[in-house]
Motif scaffolding. Structure first.
Motif, mmCIF file in Angstrom:
data_model
loop_
_atom_site.group_PDB
_atom_site.id
_atom_site.type_symbol
_atom_site.label_atom_id
_atom_site.label_comp_id
_atom_site.label_asym_id
_atom_site.label_seq_id
_atom_site.Cartn_x
_atom_site.Cartn_y
_atom_site.Cartn_z
ATOM 1 N N UNK A 96 -5.589 4.888 5.371
ATOM 2 C CA UNK A 96 -4.780 4.346 4.277
ATOM 3 C C UNK A 96 -4.957 2.835 4.149
ATOM 4 N N UNK A 97 -5.153 2.177 5.287
ATOM 5 C CA UNK A 97 -5.059 0.724 5.333
ATOM 6 C C UNK A 97 -6.384 -0.021 5.380
ATOM 7 N N UNK A 98 -7.406 0.574 5.977
ATOM 8 C CA UNK A 98 -8.621 -0.169 6.286
ATOM 9 C C UNK A 98 -9.877 0.392 5.632
ATOM 10 N N UNK A 99 -10.805 -0.506 5.347
ATOM 11 C CA UNK A 99 -12.196 -0.153 5.116
ATOM 12 C C UNK A 99 -13.001 -1.051 6.059
ATOM 13 N N UNK A 100 -13.470 -0.468 7.157
ATOM 14 C CA UNK A 100 -14.175 -1.231 8.193
ATOM 15 C C UNK A 100 -15.676 -1.326 7.937
ATOM 16 N N UNK A 101 -16.177 -0.574 6.964
ATOM 17 C CA UNK A 101 -17.619 -0.456 6.798
ATOM 18 C C UNK A 101 -18.262 -1.714 6.230
ATOM 19 N N UNK A 102 -17.549 -2.449 5.409
ATOM 20 C CA UNK A 102 -18.146 -3.601 4.734
ATOM 21 C C UNK A 102 -18.427 -4.732 5.698
ATOM 22 N N UNK A 103 -17.519 -4.972 6.617
ATOM 23 C CA UNK A 103 -17.737 -6.036 7.604
ATOM 24 C C UNK A 103 -18.866 -5.649 8.550
ATOM 25 N N UNK A 104 -18.886 -4.398 8.972
ATOM 26 C CA UNK A 104 -19.908 -3.945 9.918
ATOM 27 C C UNK A 104 -21.297 -4.053 9.325
ATOM 28 N N UNK A 137 0.833 -1.208 0.000
ATOM 29 C CA UNK A 137 0.000 0.000 0.000
ATOM 30 C C UNK A 137 0.861 1.249 0.000
ATOM 31 N N UNK A 138 1.988 1.204 0.704
ATOM 32 C CA UNK A 138 2.866 2.380 0.754
ATOM 33 C C UNK A 138 3.493 2.680 -0.598
ATOM 34 N N UNK A 139 3.534 1.680 -1.482
ATOM 35 C CA UNK A 139 4.102 1.883 -2.819
ATOM 36 C C UNK A 139 3.029 1.951 -3.907
ATOM 37 N N UNK A 140 1.745 2.097 -3.491
ATOM 38 C CA UNK A 140 0.726 2.374 -4.488
ATOM 39 C C UNK A 140 -0.347 1.333 -4.700
#
Length: 334
Positions: free
Chosen positions: A325-333, A109-112
């Motif tokens: 940058x790292x997470x999308x928590x909405x889909x699991x919730x 993720x840090x490289x794109x």
């Protein structure tokens, strides 16, 4: 009569507006109107009991069956020896979904890499194995030894370095860390006496013990209690344009976890058949590991952010990554 007629027309107009709004809401939570249909779904994984849910779900055809209503006609998976090449494949656009250690995701993720962590896969579950003939009395007794593990940037390398540093040992100076491209290479090295110890995910430690080449002396949960290990990573395209597919992937994963927990011996047999591992080693590993198949992403956020800070502070990544940058928590919730 005119008043009643006007009222009726106004009511119909309001109803039509509500239908449009409702349709818009439904669309936004499902497939994007201008999204390219997903016919083929490509999943990456590694041959570790940490990722048994993926192996069970594929074996039973659950991914194929559960995703068919969303237009997915073909689900395939590809095995990778470690997380680094798996993330390289995802960067190259060859994977849509990855079961992978949390640490390699940081570098990608840090490289794109256009992707997010949407759920956990497991916590803990790796072991430090010392070769026979050596006496382990605590972290300081490792001074001067060589430990084989996965390459820099892997979850095992990150946890091992974190633990050594925490115990006032300098990786590379006090303890030599030897990068191995696969668990098999590391197991061969300790069996041949070329390294003093290995730090690997299950079931590899049990394989080494079964071969009489070493003994397990520390579980990774002792190094970093409740630490995140593997996570579920999904491409940005799927998240933005096909959130319904992503949500179903999460449901299917949880279904496989529940089945594995209720049918441990059968799950072990499926895993052994898929990976070529010795069934007795897999069963032994599941009895002695300290891991847990945890999927709730809210439980893994802080450990992953700790990894990101550690990697940034030690120069492994050049960007100080945030939760967004790292997470999308909405889909699991949902």
């Amino acid at each position: 009569m005119k008043t009643l007629k006007g009222t009726a027309i106004a009511f119909v107009a309001l109803a039509l507006v509500l239908v449009v709004i409702t349709a818009g809401c439904t669309q936004s939570s499902g497939t994007s109107s201008n999204a390219t249909p997903v016919n083929d779904l490509r999943i990456g994984y590694q041959p570790s009991t940490h990722q048994m849910a993926e192996i069970t779900a594929m074996n039973k055809g659950w991914f194929q069956q559960d995703l068919a209503p969303y237009g997915v006609t073909n689900v395939t998976d590809t095995v990778f020896p470690t997380g680094a090449p798996e993330m390289q494949a995802m960067l190259a656009g060859q994977l849509d979904v990855a079961y992978v250690g949390a640490a390699p995701v940081l570098s990608a993720i840090s490289t794109g890499l256009d992707a997010k962590i949407v759920a956990g896969v497991n916590t803990q579950g790796s072991d430090l194995v010392i070769r026979n003939g050596l006496n382990y009395t605590g972290p300081q007794s490792l001074k001067g030894l060589t430990i084989a593990t996965y390459p820099a940037g892997s979850i095992q390398d990150t946890v091992l370095r974190y633990w050594l540093t925490k115990n006032n040992l300098t990786p590379g100076t006090d303890v030599t860390i030897k990068a191995m491209s696969s668990a098999g290479d590391a197991a061969t090295a300790i069996t041949a006496g070329k390294v003093d110890a290995v730090f690997l995910p299950t079931p590899s430690p049990s394989v080494i013990v079964d071969q009489g080449a070493g003994k397990i002396v520390v579980h990774s949960g002792e190094m970093y209690p409740n630490h995140t290990c593997c996570v579920l990573v999904v491409s940005g395209d799927l998240i933005r344009n096909h959130p319904d597919i992503v949500r179903q992937i999460l449901k299917t994963n949880d279904k496989a976890v529940a089945w594995n927990e209720a049918n441990l011996d059968d799950a072990a047999a499926i895993y052994a058949n898929k990976t070529g591992a010795k069934l007795d080693d897999v069963k032994a590993s599941l009895k002695e590991w300290d891991g847990n198949w945890a999927s709730d992403p809210s439980l893994i956020v802080q450990p992953v952010l700790d990894y990101a800070k550690f990697q940034y502070d030690n120069g492994f990544i050049k960007k100080n990554l945030t939760q967004d940058d790292l997470f999308d928590l909405t889909l699991y919730q949902k």
